[in-house]
Each structure stands twice: as structure tokens, then as C-alpha cells.
Design a protein around this motif. Structure first.
Motif, PDB file in Angstrom:
ATOM      1  N   ALA A 241      11.071  10.809 -20.047  1.00 16.29           N
ATOM      2  CA  ALA A 241      12.473  10.401 -19.850  1.00 16.29           C
ATOM      3  C   ALA A 241      12.692   8.932 -20.193  1.00 16.29           C
ATOM      4  N   GLY A 242      11.952   8.426 -21.167  1.00 21.50           N
ATOM      5  CA  GLY A 242      12.146   7.045 -21.585  1.00 21.50           C
ATOM      6  C   GLY A 242      11.495   6.022 -20.690  1.00 21.50           C
ATOM      7  N   VAL A 243      10.654   6.477 -19.745  1.00 20.86           N
ATOM      8  CA  VAL A 243      10.003   5.588 -18.787  1.00 20.86           C
ATOM      9  C   VAL A 243       8.503   5.846 -18.800  1.00 20.86           C
ATOM     10  N   ILE A 244       7.723   4.780 -18.731  1.00 20.62           N
ATOM     11  CA  ILE A 244       6.278   4.876 -18.561  1.00 20.62           C
ATOM     12  C   ILE A 244       5.981   4.583 -17.093  1.00 20.62           C
ATOM     13  N   TRP A 245       5.520   5.615 -16.386  1.00 22.81           N
ATOM     14  CA  TRP A 245       5.255   5.537 -14.961  1.00 22.81           C
ATOM     15  C   TRP A 245       3.787   5.216 -14.716  1.00 22.81           C
ATOM     16  N   THR A 246       3.507   4.651 -13.545  1.00 21.05           N
ATOM     17  CA  THR A 246       2.116   4.417 -13.179  1.00 21.05           C
ATOM     18  C   THR A 246       1.896   4.722 -11.711  1.00 21.05           C
ATOM     19  N   TYR A 247       0.654   5.034 -11.399  1.00 22.93           N
ATOM     20  CA  TYR A 247       0.219   5.228 -10.012  1.00 22.93           C
ATOM     21  C   TYR A 247      -0.879   4.217  -9.745  1.00 22.93           C
ATOM     22  N   MET A 248      -0.706   3.384  -8.704  1.00 18.79           N
ATOM     23  CA  MET A 248      -1.600   2.268  -8.452  1.00 18.79           C
ATOM     24  C   MET A 248      -2.425   2.439  -7.183  1.00 18.79           C
ATOM     25  N   GLY A 249      -2.425   3.654  -6.641  1.00 24.06           N
ATOM     26  CA  GLY A 249      -3.123   3.885  -5.386  1.00 24.06           C
ATOM     27  C   GLY A 249      -4.478   4.543  -5.551  1.00 24.06           C
ATOM     28  N   PRO A 250      -5.076   4.984  -4.440  1.00 28.47           N
ATOM     29  CA  PRO A 250      -6.395   5.634  -4.476  1.00 28.47           C
ATOM     30  C   PRO A 250      -6.353   6.914  -5.307  1.00 28.47           C
TER      31      PRO A 250
ATOM     32  N   GLU B 218       0.827  -1.205   0.000  1.00 23.38           N
ATOM     33  CA  GLU B 218       0.000   0.000   0.000  1.00 23.38           C
ATOM     34  C   GLU B 218       0.863   1.259   0.000  1.00 23.38           C
ATOM     35  N   LEU B 219       2.032   1.201   0.620  1.00 20.26           N
ATOM     36  CA  LEU B 219       2.932   2.353   0.577  1.00 20.26           C
ATOM     37  C   LEU B 219       3.401   2.618  -0.847  1.00 20.26           C
ATOM     38  N   PHE B 220       3.886   1.598  -1.545  1.00 21.19           N
ATOM     39  CA  PHE B 220       4.332   1.784  -2.923  1.00 21.19           C
ATOM     40  C   PHE B 220       3.211   2.340  -3.797  1.00 21.19           C
ATOM     41  N   ARG B 221       1.984   1.993  -3.479  1.00 20.52           N
ATOM     42  CA  ARG B 221       0.850   2.456  -4.275  1.00 20.52           C
ATOM     43  C   ARG B 221       0.503   3.931  -4.020  1.00 20.52           C
ATOM     44  N   ARG B 222       1.254   4.608  -3.186  1.00 26.08           N
ATOM     45  CA  ARG B 222       1.062   6.048  -2.979  1.00 26.08           C
ATOM     46  C   ARG B 222       2.066   6.883  -3.776  1.00 26.08           C
ATOM     47  N   TYR B 223       2.917   6.222  -4.564  1.00 23.75           N
ATOM     48  CA  TYR B 223       3.923   6.909  -5.366  1.00 23.75           C
ATOM     49  C   TYR B 223       3.755   6.538  -6.839  1.00 23.75           C
ATOM     50  N   TRP B 224       4.238   7.402  -7.719  1.00 28.74           N
ATOM     51  CA  TRP B 224       4.413   7.017  -9.113  1.00 28.74           C
ATOM     52  C   TRP B 224       5.647   6.115  -9.204  1.00 28.74           C
ATOM     53  N   ILE B 225       5.504   4.976  -9.872  1.00 28.21           N
ATOM     54  CA  ILE B 225       6.624   4.043 -10.014  1.00 28.21           C
ATOM     55  C   ILE B 225       6.779   3.665 -11.488  1.00 28.21           C
ATOM     56  N   PRO B 226       7.993   3.334 -11.937  1.00 25.70           N
ATOM     57  CA  PRO B 226       8.166   2.879 -13.317  1.00 25.70           C
ATOM     58  C   PRO B 226       7.394   1.587 -13.575  1.00 25.70           C
ATOM     59  N   ALA B 227       6.700   1.541 -14.700  1.00 22.43           N
ATOM     60  CA  ALA B 227       5.981   0.332 -15.108  1.00 22.43           C
ATOM     61  C   ALA B 227       6.748  -0.422 -16.191  1.00 22.43           C
ATOM     62  N   VAL B 228       7.164   0.310 -17.240  1.00 23.75           N
ATOM     63  CA  VAL B 228       7.972  -0.266 -18.329  1.00 23.75           C
ATOM     64  C   VAL B 228       8.807   0.857 -18.922  1.00 23.75           C
TER      65      VAL B 228
END
Length: 424
Positions: A129-138, A21-31
Motif C-alpha cells: 500500500a505504498g508503505v514499507i513497514w518494519t517490526y522492531m521487537g523480539p 518496547e510497546l511500539f516494538r510489538r507492532y508493525w509500524i511504517p518505516a518509510v
């Protein structure tokens, strides 16, 4: 030493777990963007935080990140046809747009409006920047887009690569913020007694907590040659920046104005994606293709070092091609590739993750202890409905790592303040 329940809290990342749930509060690289190189290109499988997903780029170039399984009969959408602004399941033809909305159910009667009630889980994405980011939280807690300095660096001053590592994310991250192991695991010329990390194998560590994580320095006393200071940034929840100006090639010191780092993205409890960042600290000194190629090779990520799926040729199945004669006469490990040396140690720890109740930590582990404290604190902040440290891009947008020689008696926190402030 950690309590068993805290170790579990830090390591498990699936839906509903404190760290997940913590990681889901940040934008993280997906691919990486290169994984979806063109409109209507083949979709790719994605697994993040214990969830199976599929990513695709539609006819208009827009990226979607969806639940991997069709809501009809749960067929995997990796097999889907990417066509006419949607991903069509090949089992019964159901089609979905990048927002997960069902567009077509061709095996239903033409008069049916059933498709309007069907929507697949879809996560928001942001490409830069060559990265597709995602946000998986609320949705209501979605922060602003990530804005790290390396994302703002000109394209010819930046390189981003990706590698798969078969270990728990925390083992990988802790290796990245551990500065003393470079005197041993990454000693690639054991005959050179004058190398910085050979001359001073026990750096003094100093940590300063910040609103985005912490900054810290490994200070090596070079006796008559003053101090070598490598200053790091730890950005919540799982990014490291470090100075990379001082490099060693064939036993000789070279200097290039660059900053390096990693972003660790948990796949599940036992595997992690490692995004490898390198960028020039001076916009007027871009990278050459030769420089980037050599850098990737030095770290074990050259073209000949990689298998499909961003996996390493050197891996547990072949003992990382360790050469015991090289280990005896040339390098500390006998393993080629700086990051490969890390992987050999981290991937062969206890599975699915280390039992940290058995550890014996020392002063060299100051940064690791600080990271665990901040991560545990952040999981409890999320449980309490608070915004975790570093989620707001305003907190992390103006920092960078550096390494410098400093006179003895000089406080790195003051002397390197300008060097640790973003220029882009």
C-alpha cells in the motif's frame, strides 16, 4: 490529569522504555515506498523510536532496514554505495546485504574469513500500500503482517502521504482523536453560522473499548435536523480512522464516500512522523488526481506547502505564516491548512512533551482519557510478557470509520455497525 511517572511512561519511546518496547510489538511504517523508488537507488536515513537506521532497496528490489552505523568504525551508511545486492560503506568498503550480513571486507587480507562473523542489526520489513513497514521487537513475538482496510483498497482508491511534526508523538495522536477542537481550530469560515461544527460545538462523546483499541462517536445535536455522528476507530498503538464523507468547500457541504486517518510513528521523544491516509469507502468510486491534489492542499500538504524531508513551509520559524487579518475576518486561526493548524498548536506546546500533571480535562476529552488508559495498560502487558491489545492483525482488519446523519434516539453503535465494518 496524569501522574508524572505515567506521563513519562507514555511519552518516552527509546529502546528499553515502556512505550518504546510497546511500539516494538507492532508493525509500524518505516518509510514510504516512494522514498526508495528503484533498485540500487540512493539509501535514506531513517530514525524510529530513538534509533538511527538506514534503508535501501537492493539490485533485486528487496528492501533492507539496517543500523545506520557500520560496525567497523561506525561511519554512517547513508553515504554508502548501493550496488550489486548490497550497501557498501565508503570508508573502508565493507558491504552488507538487506539482512545485515557482511558480504565483503576488502581492506582485510583475501584469505580472511572475518566477514562471516560480522552482522549488522537488521529489522524485518513488509511492503504494501505504498508503505514499507518494519517490526522492531523480539523475533519470537513478531505478529502477522498489518492488514488495515486502507491497505487493501485499490491503488486508485487510496492516497498515503507523510509529514514531519516537531513534537512528541502523544501530543499529535491526542489531537487526532480529539473531535471537539474542529469547531474552533478548523473553523475556516467563521461567517457561516450554519456549518455543522458551528451549530453544535460541544459534541457528546461515547467510547466503546474493543480488542484492537476502541471505537467512539462524536454526536452533534443539530436540533431540528437530527444528529450528525462522526464515528472514529482508534487502533493500537497509534492509528486513527474517521469518516470523511461530509466535507466543506467554500462554505458549502459536499459529500464524497471517503475515510481518512493518520498513523503516528515516533521518531524520538520530541518528533513524530505522521502518515496521512485517505481512501474511498466505495471501490466503484475511485479518486481523481484533482480530488487528491485538492485534499492535500486543503490540509496544508500541497506541493507548494512542502519542503524537502516532508517538512512544512509553515512552521515555528515563521509562526506558520499566520495572518491576523484573516484570523479576525475569515478563519478562527488565521493559519492555512487543516493539519497545519493542528501542528501550530501541537508543536508549540511544552517541550519535549506536555506536563500532563497540570491539565484540566473535561467530558470533551473522553477519548483521550481512554487512549491513555489503553496505552498504559498495554505497556504493563508487555512488561508481563503478554501480547498487547491490537497486535494481532485479525483484530483490526475488519473496521473502518464513518460519518452520518442519524435520527435522534437512534443508537449509533447499532445503526452504524454495517458502516463501520470493512468492505474491502
Amino acid at each position: 490529569m496524569l501522574k508524572r511517572e505515567d506521563n513519562e511512561r507514555l511519552c518516552r519511546v527509546g529502546p528499553g522504555t515502556p512505550m518504546g518496547e510497546l511500539f516494538r510489538r507492532y508493525w509500524i511504517p518505516a518509510v514510504l515506498s516512494e522514498e526508495l523508488p528503484a533498485a540500487d537507488c540512493p539509501p535514506v536515513r531513517v530514525r524510529l523510536l530513538g534509533e538511527d537506521l538506514v534503508a535501501f532497496r537492493d539490485t533485486n528490489g528487496k528492501v533492507g532496514l539496517l543500523d545506520a552505523y557500520c560496525p567497523h568504525r561506525r561511519a554512517h551508511l547513508f553515504w554508502g554505495r548501493n550496488e550489486e545486492c548490497g550497501l557498501r560503506c565508503v570508508y573502508h568498503g565493507w558491504k552488507f546485504d538487506t539482512n545485515g550480513q557482511c558480504l565483503d571486507t576488502p581492506n582485510e587480507p583475501p584469505t580472511s574469513d572475518f566477514k562471516h562473523s560480522v552482522k549488522l542489526k537488521a529489522y524485518p520489513v513488509y511492503e504494501k500500500a505504498g508503505v514499507i513497514w518494519t517490526y522492531m521487537g523480539p523475533k519470537e513475538q513478531q505478529p502477522g503482517y498489518p492488514d488495515y482496510e486502507w491497505m487493501r483498497a485499490p491503488e486508485n482508491c487510496r492516497n498515503v502521504s507523510k509529514t514531519f511534526e516537531a513534537c512528541n508523538w502523544l501530543q499529535a495522536l491526542e489531537g487526532g482523536i480529539d473531535t471537539s477542537h474542529s469547531s474552533f481550530a478548523h473553523n475556516n469560515n467563521i461567517a457561516d453560522k450554519n456549518a455543522l461544527r458551528t451549530r453544535a460545538t460541544a459534541p457528546k462523546l461515547e467510547v466503546v473499548k474493543t480488542d484492537y483499541g476502541f471505537k467512539y462517536a462524536g454526536i452533534r445535536d443539530l436540533k431540528e435536523d437530527n444528529h450528525y455522528v462522526r464515528a472514529y476507530q482508534f487502533l493500537m498503538p497509534a492509528q486513527q480512522m474517521r469518516g470523511a464523507m461530509i466535507r466543506w468547500t467554500d462554505g458549502k457541504m459536499e459529500q464524497f464516500p471517503s475515510i481518512a486517518g493518520h498513523v503516528w510513528v515516533p521518531i524520538d521523544d520530541a518528533n513524530v512522523w505522521v502518515y496521512n491516509i485517505l481512501y474511498s469507502s466505495d471501490v466503484h468510486i475511485p479518486f481523481t488526481p484533482e480530488f487528491v491534489k485538492k485534499h492535500e492542499k486543503d490540509f496544508g500538504r500541497g506541493e507548494e506547502d512542502m519542503l524537502p524531508g516532508y517538512k512544512l513551509v509553515r512552521n515555528p520559524s515563521n509562526d506558520y505564516l499566520i495572518d491576523r487579518e484573516v484570523q479576525r475576518t475569515e478563519t478562527f486561526t488565521g493559519i492555512s491548512g487543516i493539519n497545519t493548524q493542528d501542528y501550530a498548536l501541537q508543536e508549540t506546546m511544552e517541550q519535549p512533551f506536555c506536563d500532563r500533571t497540570k491539565e484540566k480535562l473535561g467530558t470533551a476529552d473522553t477519548a483521550i482519557i481512554a487512549a491513555r488508559q489503553l496505552l498504559l495498560e498495554a505497556t504493563r502487558d508487555v512488561e508481563a510478557g503478554k501480547t498487547p491489545r491490537g497486535a494481532d492483525p485479525e483484530t483490526h482488519s475488519r473496521v473502518r470509520g464513518c460519518d452520518q446523519f442519524l435520527p435522534k434516539g437512534v443508537d449509533w453503535k447499532e445503526a452504524l455497525l454495517e458502516e463501520m465494518t470493512a468492505k474491502f
